[in-house]
Design an enzyme around this catalytic site. Structure first.
Site, mmCIF file in Angstrom:
data_model
loop_
_atom_site.group_PDB
_atom_site.id
_atom_site.type_symbol
_atom_site.label_atom_id
_atom_site.label_comp_id
_atom_site.label_asym_id
_atom_site.label_seq_id
_atom_site.Cartn_x
_atom_site.Cartn_y
_atom_site.Cartn_z
ATOM 1 N N SER A 256 0.856 -1.191 0.000
ATOM 2 C CA SER A 256 0.000 0.000 0.000
ATOM 3 C C SER A 256 0.886 1.233 0.000
ATOM 4 O O SER A 256 2.062 1.161 0.393
ATOM 5 C CB SER A 256 -0.862 -0.007 1.268
ATOM 6 O OG SER A 256 -1.627 1.171 1.362
ATOM 7 N N TYR B 228 -2.200 -0.046 10.757
ATOM 8 C CA TYR B 228 -2.301 -0.531 9.369
ATOM 9 C C TYR B 228 -1.002 -0.201 8.621
ATOM 10 O O TYR B 228 -0.440 -1.058 7.934
ATOM 11 C CB TYR B 228 -3.499 0.124 8.673
ATOM 12 C CG TYR B 228 -3.682 -0.299 7.229
ATOM 13 C CD1 TYR B 228 -4.118 -1.583 6.905
ATOM 14 C CD2 TYR B 228 -3.426 0.584 6.177
ATOM 15 C CE1 TYR B 228 -4.290 -1.978 5.580
ATOM 16 C CE2 TYR B 228 -3.599 0.199 4.848
ATOM 17 C CZ TYR B 228 -4.032 -1.081 4.560
ATOM 18 O OH TYR B 228 -4.186 -1.468 3.248
HETATM 19 N N1 LIG Z 1 -8.750 -0.674 -1.394
HETATM 20 C C1 LIG Z 1 -7.707 0.112 -1.151
HETATM 21 O O1 LIG Z 1 -7.824 1.350 -1.153
HETATM 22 C C2 LIG Z 1 -6.356 -0.492 -0.890
HETATM 23 C C3 LIG Z 1 -5.235 0.346 -0.929
HETATM 24 C C4 LIG Z 1 -3.979 -0.187 -0.670
HETATM 25 C C5 LIG Z 1 -3.847 -1.532 -0.372
HETATM 26 N N2 LIG Z 1 -4.954 -2.323 -0.324
HETATM 27 C C6 LIG Z 1 -4.765 -3.745 -0.011
HETATM 28 O O2 LIG Z 1 -5.355 -4.510 -1.023
HETATM 29 C C7 LIG Z 1 -5.633 -5.824 -0.536
HETATM 30 C C8 LIG Z 1 -6.992 -6.266 -1.021
HETATM 31 O O3 LIG Z 1 -7.993 -5.452 -0.447
HETATM 32 P P1 LIG Z 1 -9.236 -4.860 -1.254
HETATM 33 O O4 LIG Z 1 -9.089 -3.393 -1.247
HETATM 34 O O5 LIG Z 1 -9.426 -5.555 -2.532
HETATM 35 O O6 LIG Z 1 -10.428 -5.164 -0.213
HETATM 36 P P2 LIG Z 1 -11.531 -6.320 -0.127
HETATM 37 O O7 LIG Z 1 -12.483 -6.230 -1.266
HETATM 38 O O8 LIG Z 1 -12.067 -6.200 1.258
HETATM 39 O O9 LIG Z 1 -10.683 -7.669 -0.285
HETATM 40 C C9 LIG Z 1 -9.938 -8.214 0.761
HETATM 41 C C10 LIG Z 1 -9.673 -9.675 0.438
HETATM 42 O O10 LIG Z 1 -8.897 -10.214 1.510
HETATM 43 C C11 LIG Z 1 -9.513 -11.412 1.914
HETATM 44 N N3 LIG Z 1 -9.232 -11.693 3.318
HETATM 45 C C12 LIG Z 1 -9.377 -10.886 4.393
HETATM 46 N N4 LIG Z 1 -9.064 -11.539 5.513
HETATM 47 C C13 LIG Z 1 -8.721 -12.810 5.145
HETATM 48 C C14 LIG Z 1 -8.319 -13.963 5.833
HETATM 49 N N5 LIG Z 1 -8.189 -13.994 7.177
HETATM 50 N N6 LIG Z 1 -8.051 -15.085 5.124
HETATM 51 C C15 LIG Z 1 -8.186 -15.095 3.781
HETATM 52 N N7 LIG Z 1 -8.550 -14.033 3.066
HETATM 53 C C16 LIG Z 1 -8.838 -12.901 3.747
HETATM 54 C C17 LIG Z 1 -10.994 -11.213 1.665
HETATM 55 O O11 LIG Z 1 -11.628 -12.477 1.535
HETATM 56 P P3 LIG Z 1 -12.612 -13.168 2.614
HETATM 57 O O12 LIG Z 1 -13.220 -12.088 3.442
HETATM 58 O O13 LIG Z 1 -13.593 -13.909 1.744
HETATM 59 O O14 LIG Z 1 -11.723 -14.086 3.371
HETATM 60 C C18 LIG Z 1 -10.941 -10.493 0.332
HETATM 61 O O15 LIG Z 1 -10.838 -11.421 -0.706
HETATM 62 C C19 LIG Z 1 -5.466 -5.735 0.980
HETATM 63 O O16 LIG Z 1 -4.226 -6.305 1.358
HETATM 64 C C20 LIG Z 1 -5.455 -4.236 1.249
HETATM 65 O O17 LIG Z 1 -4.730 -3.916 2.417
HETATM 66 C C21 LIG Z 1 -6.196 -1.842 -0.593
#
Ligand SMILES: NC(=O)c1ccc[n+]([C@@H]2O[C@H](COP(=O)([O-])OP(=O)(O)OC[C@H]3O[C@@H](n4cnc5c(N)ncnc54)[C@H](OP(=O)(O)O)[C@@H]3O)[C@@H](O)[C@H]2O)c1
Length: 244
Positions: free
Chosen positions: A139, A152
């Site tokens: 991130s 975070y």
């Molecule tokens: N959106 C942003 O602005 C942003 C910015 C920078 C970085 N990120 C990073 O991008 C990544 C993906 O996030 P996203 O934004 O796409 O959000 P999201 O739609 O909430 O996706 C998060 C994913 O992580 C999985 N997950 C969470 N806890 C888990 C666990 N204990 N075991 C297995 N899977 C788990 C969820 O699946 P289940 O709940 O089905 O397990 C889901 O598939 C994260 O690492 C986040 O920190 C996001």
């Protein structure tokens, strides 16, 4: 080898960035093993791409045995793992003074130990193969710190450090280490924030000027689709309007 026919494991594939990346790599002909806790969402991704080579496995990244099962599924099915994409993460942000120790622990367990569990499960296989690629979603928060997000940010700084160490240790075995560092992306991540106001504000900002998950999926695909001599170590991908 390009993306076509690569064996790619995606942890945290059920929504947002992981889901978009699964769809894109499936279109490009990868052999996919996708994992997360929400099985129904994984089944929907598979059903929406009937011609694609997709296997699904329910797994919580905090549970090493479940992570190992995902890697075993790839090995039993294809006999190798070309890419592991550690994407699972949560972001329950809040000021430190609120002392939300349970949320801190969850972030450490999922965002840091989840990545380490994936590395532990796959690295011996990649060392044996003398080739492989491990990618993590880091991130902008892994590069800068801002208020109300210290823990975070700490988890994402940790992932950046771990992945850089992995890069230095494993280049000799032809193993690439990549972090993709997004700014704001419109996903379900805001739902992991328990403070209602903070969650709503973030969701509004993400919808108004954030990236879409497909933008990050294309960055992941770019990093995978590189020749052996070329390794993307860190790609920061911000919305054009983002200041931090
Ligand atoms: N959106 C942003 O602005 C942003 C910015 C920078 C970085 N990120 C990073 O991008 C990544 C993906 O996030 P996203 O934004 O796409 O959000 P999201 O739609 O909430 O996706 C998060 C994913 O992580 C999985 N997950 C969470 N806890 C888990 C666990 N204990 N075991 C297995 N899977 C788990 C969820 O699946 P289940 O709940 O089905 O397990 C889901 O598939 C994260 O690492 C986040 O920190 C996001």
């Amino acid at each position: 080898m390009t993306i076509k026919n690569k064996v790619i494991v995606i942890m945290g594939a059920s929504s947002g960035i992981g889901e978009a990346t699964s769809r894109l790599l499936a279109e490009k002909g990868a052999k996919l093993i996708i994992a997360a806790r929400r099985l129904d969402r994984l089944e929907a991704i598979k059903a929406a791409n009937p011609k694609a080579d997709i296997h699904i496995q329910q797994a919580d990244v905090t549970n090493y045995e479940e992570v190992k099962k995902v890697i075993n599924l790839a090995m039993d099915t294809y006999g190798r793992v070309d890419v592991l994409y550690n994407n699972a993460g949560i972001m329950p942000t809040a000021p430190i003074v609120e002392g939300r120790r349970d949320e801190w622990q969850q972030m450490i367990d999922i965002n840091i130990m989840g990545v380490l569990n994936g590395i532990a499960a796959v690295l011996p296989i990649m060392v044996e193969q003398k080739t492989g690629h491990i990618i993590a979603t880091d991130s902008v928060a892994g590069h800068v710190v801002y208020p109300d997000s210290a823990v975070y940010c700490g988890t994402k700084f940790a992932v950046r450090a771990i992945m850089e160490g992995l890069r230095q240790e494993q280049g000799k075995n032809n193993i690439k280490s990549t972090i993709i560092s997004p700014g704001a992306v419109a996903t379900e991540l805001y739902k992991t924030i328990n403070d209602k106001q903070v969650s709503e504000d973030l969701h509004k900002a993400q919808k108004e000027w954030g990236l879409i998950s497909e933008d990050i999926a294309s960055a992941v695909a770019f990093a995978i689709d590189t020749p052996d001599r070329m390794a993307i170590s860190d790609m920061i991908v911000r919305p054009t309007r983002q200041l931090v």
